[in-house]
Motif scaffolding. Structure first.
Motif, mmCIF file in Angstrom:
data_model
loop_
_atom_site.group_PDB
_atom_site.id
_atom_site.type_symbol
_atom_site.label_atom_id
_atom_site.label_comp_id
_atom_site.label_asym_id
_atom_site.label_seq_id
_atom_site.Cartn_x
_atom_site.Cartn_y
_atom_site.Cartn_z
ATOM 1 N N ASP A 181 -47.952 2.580 52.499
ATOM 2 C CA ASP A 181 -48.307 1.628 51.448
ATOM 3 C C ASP A 181 -47.143 0.688 51.138
ATOM 4 N N LEU A 182 -46.663 0.001 52.169
ATOM 5 C CA LEU A 182 -45.513 -0.894 52.050
ATOM 6 C C LEU A 182 -45.950 -2.351 52.063
ATOM 7 N N GLN A 183 -45.139 -3.199 51.483
ATOM 8 C CA GLN A 183 -45.383 -4.637 51.569
ATOM 9 C C GLN A 183 -44.795 -5.135 52.887
ATOM 10 N N MET A 184 -45.635 -5.730 53.714
ATOM 11 C CA MET A 184 -45.214 -6.178 55.040
ATOM 12 C C MET A 184 -45.526 -7.651 55.219
ATOM 13 N N ARG A 185 -44.656 -8.332 55.933
ATOM 14 C CA ARG A 185 -44.879 -9.734 56.266
ATOM 15 C C ARG A 185 -44.492 -9.995 57.720
ATOM 16 N N PHE A 186 -45.168 -10.993 58.304
ATOM 17 C CA PHE A 186 -44.907 -11.435 59.674
ATOM 18 C C PHE A 186 -44.668 -12.935 59.635
ATOM 19 N N ILE A 187 -43.632 -13.386 60.345
ATOM 20 C CA ILE A 187 -43.420 -14.822 60.514
ATOM 21 C C ILE A 187 -42.555 -15.041 61.746
ATOM 22 N N ASP A 240 -40.828 -5.012 52.094
ATOM 23 C CA ASP A 240 -40.313 -3.743 52.620
ATOM 24 C C ASP A 240 -40.079 -3.799 54.124
ATOM 25 N N VAL A 241 -41.024 -4.408 54.833
ATOM 26 C CA VAL A 241 -40.939 -4.512 56.296
ATOM 27 C C VAL A 241 -41.243 -5.948 56.697
ATOM 28 N N LEU A 242 -40.374 -6.530 57.508
ATOM 29 C CA LEU A 242 -40.565 -7.895 57.998
ATOM 30 C C LEU A 242 -40.558 -7.893 59.519
ATOM 31 N N VAL A 243 -41.558 -8.546 60.113
ATOM 32 C CA VAL A 243 -41.505 -8.865 61.539
ATOM 33 C C VAL A 243 -41.007 -10.300 61.654
ATOM 34 N N VAL A 294 -40.528 -13.972 49.562
ATOM 35 C CA VAL A 294 -41.174 -12.732 49.967
ATOM 36 C C VAL A 294 -40.600 -12.196 51.271
ATOM 37 N N PHE A 295 -40.122 -13.081 52.147
ATOM 38 C CA PHE A 295 -39.570 -12.628 53.428
ATOM 39 C C PHE A 295 -38.205 -11.964 53.253
ATOM 40 N N HIS A 296 -37.529 -12.294 52.176
ATOM 41 C CA HIS A 296 -36.258 -11.632 51.846
ATOM 42 C C HIS A 296 -36.500 -10.275 51.196
ATOM 43 N N PHE A 318 -28.985 -16.662 58.807
ATOM 44 C CA PHE A 318 -27.963 -15.714 58.337
ATOM 45 C C PHE A 318 -28.310 -15.173 56.952
ATOM 46 N N ARG A 319 -28.716 -16.049 56.048
ATOM 47 C CA ARG A 319 -29.049 -15.619 54.694
ATOM 48 C C ARG A 319 -30.185 -14.600 54.705
ATOM 49 N N LEU A 320 -31.205 -14.865 55.510
ATOM 50 C CA LEU A 320 -32.340 -13.945 55.586
ATOM 51 C C LEU A 320 -31.908 -12.592 56.143
ATOM 52 N N VAL A 321 -31.208 -12.608 57.266
ATOM 53 C CA VAL A 321 -30.768 -11.363 57.909
ATOM 54 C C VAL A 321 -29.816 -10.595 57.001
ATOM 55 N N ASN A 322 -28.879 -11.311 56.394
ATOM 56 C CA ASN A 322 -27.878 -10.666 55.539
ATOM 57 C C ASN A 322 -28.500 -10.075 54.270
#
Length: 251
Positions: free
Chosen positions: A129-135, A165-168, A160-162, A186-190
């Motif tokens: 039951d995690l919040q997941m996003r794909f982009i 819980d789980v991002l693809v 939301v991508f930052h 970099f900001r997103l990954v960091n």
């Protein structure tokens, strides 16, 4: 119920899925002592529920979960690879505690990277039951560019991508390579690494060849396990099989 699903009011609770829209089933898997859990869309509710999918997953992968991925479709042996990705889903708390995601790559287009990433992410979303996003990385950069152009005070759609819980983050390395683009990646990954959020990357290149700055590369390496997919095009294989089937029907 996952926040990625929405049930119309007054619909009643399904006796099979109990309102979740998904049926959990157990299946014996080679290499595991106990049966593993998977999820499939509830057949009883099919056509009676409205699934409000806000994940961004491509439509062809809406029903993807790990049970749908055919590791046996490759000529290469996938035993160890399969054990790692199965463990990623079934022992996710251990990966999450270590802040480890996955980096799936191959040079061959159509090798199944995106499909596998979606199978993994959706399995995690449903099971825990995690919040997941794909982009895709290019789409993320385009979205940031639009945010910069918009007037202040508008909702930040990239937030939301930052925070999910789980991002693809699909096709990293295909984004534009200007300075501000590198800085935004970099900001997103960091941000995700510092907050312990799990990211599944896909790419056509290894981390050593990835066209990001060294700070970003170091964080991706630290926060993910790198797995090379077989250099085989499942997409082409599927297209050839479909063509052969069509010709058999025609002839």
């Amino acid at each position: 119920m996952s926040q990625n699903q929405q049930i119309p009011s007054g619909s009643g609770e399904c006796p099979v899925c109990h309102g979740t829209g998904w049926k959990i089933y157990r299946e014996a898997v080679e290499g595991y002592k106990e049966p593993l859990e998977f999820a499939r869309r509830c057949s009883k509710c099919k056509g009676k529920r409205r699934i409000n999918d806000q994940t961004g997953v491509p439509p062809e992968y809406y029903s993807a979960d790990l049970s749908k991925f055919d590791f046996g479709a490759y000529k290469s042996r996938m035993d160890n690879f399969r054990k790692i990705v199965m463990n990623f889903v079934n022992e996710f708390s251990r990966w999450e505690k270590q802040g480890k995601g996955l980096y799936l790559w191959s040079r061959t287009p159509g090798s199944g990277k995106t499909f596998l990433a979606c199978c993994l992410a959706r399995s995690l979303m449903i099971k825990y039951d995690l919040q997941m996003r794909f982009i895709t990385a290019p789409d993320y950069i385009d979205m940031v560019g639009e945010k910069i152009k918009r007037a202040r005070g508008e909702e930040d759609q990239t937030k939301v991508f930052h925070e999910c819980d789980v991002l693809v983050l699909d096709d990293i390395g295909a984004q534009s390579g200007g300075e501000w683009q590198r800085q935004e990646i970099f900001r997103l990954v960091n941000d995700r690494m510092e907050t312990g959020k799990i990211t599944i990357y896909t790419s056509n290149m290894s981390t050593d060849s990835l066209n990001v700055d060294s700070r970003t590369r170091d964080r991706i390496v630290k926060a993910s396990v790198e797995l090379q997919m077989p250099e085989e095009s499942l997409r082409r294989k599927k297209a050839e099989m479909e063509q052969q089937q069509f010709l058999r029907e025609v002839l």
